[in-house]
Design an enzyme around this catalytic site. Structure first.
Site, short mmCIF file in Angstrom:
data_model
loop_
_atom_site.label_atom_id
_atom_site.label_comp_id
_atom_site.label_asym_id
_atom_site.label_seq_id
_atom_site.Cartn_x
_atom_site.Cartn_y
_atom_site.Cartn_z
N SER A 160 -27.22 47.45 -17.42
CA SER A 160 -27.46 46.04 -17.75
C SER A 160 -26.93 45.70 -19.13
O SER A 160 -26.92 46.57 -20.03
CB SER A 160 -28.97 45.76 -17.72
OG SER A 160 -29.23 44.47 -18.25
N TYR A 173 -37.44 47.56 -19.61
CA TYR A 173 -36.29 47.41 -18.70
C TYR A 173 -35.02 48.00 -19.33
O TYR A 173 -34.30 48.78 -18.69
CB TYR A 173 -36.11 45.92 -18.41
CG TYR A 173 -34.88 45.58 -17.62
CD1 TYR A 173 -34.82 45.80 -16.25
CD2 TYR A 173 -33.77 45.02 -18.26
CE1 TYR A 173 -33.68 45.47 -15.53
CE2 TYR A 173 -32.63 44.69 -17.54
CZ TYR A 173 -32.59 44.91 -16.18
OH TYR A 173 -31.47 44.60 -15.46
N1 LIG Z 1 -28.98 39.23 -12.43
C1 LIG Z 1 -28.70 39.66 -13.65
O1 LIG Z 1 -28.46 38.87 -14.58
C2 LIG Z 1 -28.64 41.14 -13.93
C3 LIG Z 1 -28.15 41.55 -15.19
C4 LIG Z 1 -28.09 42.90 -15.47
C5 LIG Z 1 -28.46 43.84 -14.51
N2 LIG Z 1 -28.93 43.41 -13.31
C6 LIG Z 1 -29.30 44.44 -12.33
O2 LIG Z 1 -28.63 44.18 -11.11
C7 LIG Z 1 -29.37 44.74 -10.04
C8 LIG Z 1 -29.50 43.72 -8.93
O3 LIG Z 1 -30.26 42.64 -9.42
P1 LIG Z 1 -30.09 41.14 -8.86
O4 LIG Z 1 -29.85 40.29 -10.03
O5 LIG Z 1 -29.18 41.10 -7.72
O6 LIG Z 1 -31.63 40.88 -8.44
P2 LIG Z 1 -32.29 40.54 -7.03
O7 LIG Z 1 -33.74 40.45 -7.34
O8 LIG Z 1 -31.62 39.37 -6.41
O9 LIG Z 1 -32.00 41.83 -6.15
C9 LIG Z 1 -32.66 43.04 -6.32
C10 LIG Z 1 -32.87 43.67 -4.95
O10 LIG Z 1 -33.44 44.97 -5.15
C11 LIG Z 1 -34.47 45.15 -4.20
N3 LIG Z 1 -35.43 46.14 -4.68
C12 LIG Z 1 -36.29 46.03 -5.74
N4 LIG Z 1 -37.02 47.14 -5.85
C13 LIG Z 1 -36.63 47.98 -4.84
C14 LIG Z 1 -37.04 49.28 -4.43
N5 LIG Z 1 -38.01 49.94 -5.06
N6 LIG Z 1 -36.40 49.83 -3.39
C15 LIG Z 1 -35.42 49.17 -2.73
N7 LIG Z 1 -35.03 47.92 -3.05
C16 LIG Z 1 -35.62 47.34 -4.11
C17 LIG Z 1 -35.09 43.76 -4.05
O11 LIG Z 1 -35.83 43.65 -2.84
C18 LIG Z 1 -33.86 42.87 -4.09
O12 LIG Z 1 -33.31 42.67 -2.80
C19 LIG Z 1 -30.70 45.22 -10.64
O13 LIG Z 1 -30.64 46.62 -10.83
C20 LIG Z 1 -30.77 44.49 -11.98
O14 LIG Z 1 -31.52 45.21 -12.92
C21 LIG Z 1 -29.03 42.09 -12.99
#
Ligand SMILES: NC(=O)c1ccc[n+]([C@@H]2O[C@H](COP(=O)([O-])OP(=O)(O)OC[C@H]3O[C@@H](n4cnc5c(N)ncnc54)[C@H](O)[C@@H]3O)[C@@H](O)[C@H]2O)c1
Length: 279
Positions: A160, A173
């Protein structure tokens, strides 16, 4: 699948659709029911891969897989909690048993936890470590023998932008995501001799359910004023004036999954609109 070996996958200079594509490959994507993971699964399928979509949201994963199949792609869904090692192993086993092997793993599942470090409880800290860091490790551990059996593969982990900009409340986080970055770098040195590449992305602010958690009213609806303010603030951090969409991460991950990145391993890749440097 392309030829691999001591010199890695096929050298550049061949058909670019082949070099940047995933035709005939098998991919597993966790967190595939939503946001960045769903977009990665869609892009992988559009690039020719057969995709196993894993998520703890089983119906969301099935919906995402059905949408891929409806457009002619190959996709199956499976329920997985990535913090449970045996469930992650079962997810990878589905790929090897049903689709014949594993070439690409995207460890995308992750959760936020907004809390100061000074008083976070052991239970909460264990929970976020379990999903974001141990879940990523379990995915890598399950994938390595399956990829080695094929002569190589590509693992993409999700760190991230939070690792670049320390802020109060994002500490727990950010620690898990800094761990993912270190896991990626070190693991790449362990498995390169088997043709396995390990990279991570460190997304900047990307509009998904994850970011929208700050912008929902108690009834779950989006607070449009807060939403617009958030987008404006994120755009303000980018020299490009942009906030990310899930597909901005998915296109980068496609590059890392494909033979186009055969010389790339152990690195942290940042699709973040340049926000690390401010505007
Ligand atoms: N959106 C952002 O700005 C951003 C920035 C940096 C990093 N990230 C990272 O990107 C990744 C995806 O995030 P996103 O933004 O698409 O969020 P999101 O909430 O849309 O998707 C996350 C998905 O992970 C699933 N999930 C959560 N815990 C789980 C578990 N224990 N087992 C299996 N599935 C699980 C959720 O059900 C969801 O479908 C994450 O790792 C997040 O930390 C996101």
């Amino acid at each position: 699948m392309s030829e691999r070996g001591a010199q890695g996958s096929r050298p550049a200079g061949t058909d670019l659709r082949e070099v940047f594509g995933l035709e005939g490959r098998v991919a597993v994507v966790t967190g595939a029911a939503s946001g960045i993971g769903r977009s990665i699964a869609e892009v992988f399928a559009a690039a020719g891969a057969s995709v196993v979509l894993g998520d703890r949201d089983a119906s969301g994963a099935e919906q995402a897989a059905a949408a891929i199949r409806a457009t002619g792609g190959r996709a199956v869904a499976q329920s997985v909690d990535v913090s449970r090692r045996e469930e992650v192993e079962a997810l990878v086993a589905r790929a090897t048993r049903e689709l014949g092997g594993l070439d690409v793993l995207a460890n995308v599942a992750g959760i936020p936890l907004d809390h100061r470090l000074e008083d976070i409880s052991e239970k909460d800290f264990d929970r976020i470590l379990g999903v974001n860091l141990k879940g990523t490790l379990y995915g890598c551990q399950a994938a390595i023998p399956a990829m080695a059996a094929r002569g190589g593969g590509s693992i993409i982990n999700v760190s991230s932008g939070a690792i670049d900009l320390p802020r109060p409340i994002y500490g727990p986080y950010a620690i898990t995501k800094a761990g993912v970055a270190q896991l990626t770098a070190t693991l790449s040195t362990e498995v390169g001799d088997r043709g396995i590449r390990v990279n991570a992305i460190a997304p900047g602010a990307t509009i998904t359910a994850f970011t929208q958690r700050h912008l929902r009213r108690p009834d779950g609806s989006i607070d449009q004023v807060a939403y617009d303010g958030f987008v404006e603030a994120m755009q303000g951090m980018s020299p490009l004036g942009l906030v990310g969409e899930p597909v901005d991460q998915a296109w980068l991950v496609l590059f890392l999954a494909s033979d186009a990145s055969r010389f790339c391993t152990g690195q942290i890749w940042r699709a973040n609109g340049g926000s690390t440097f401010g505007r």
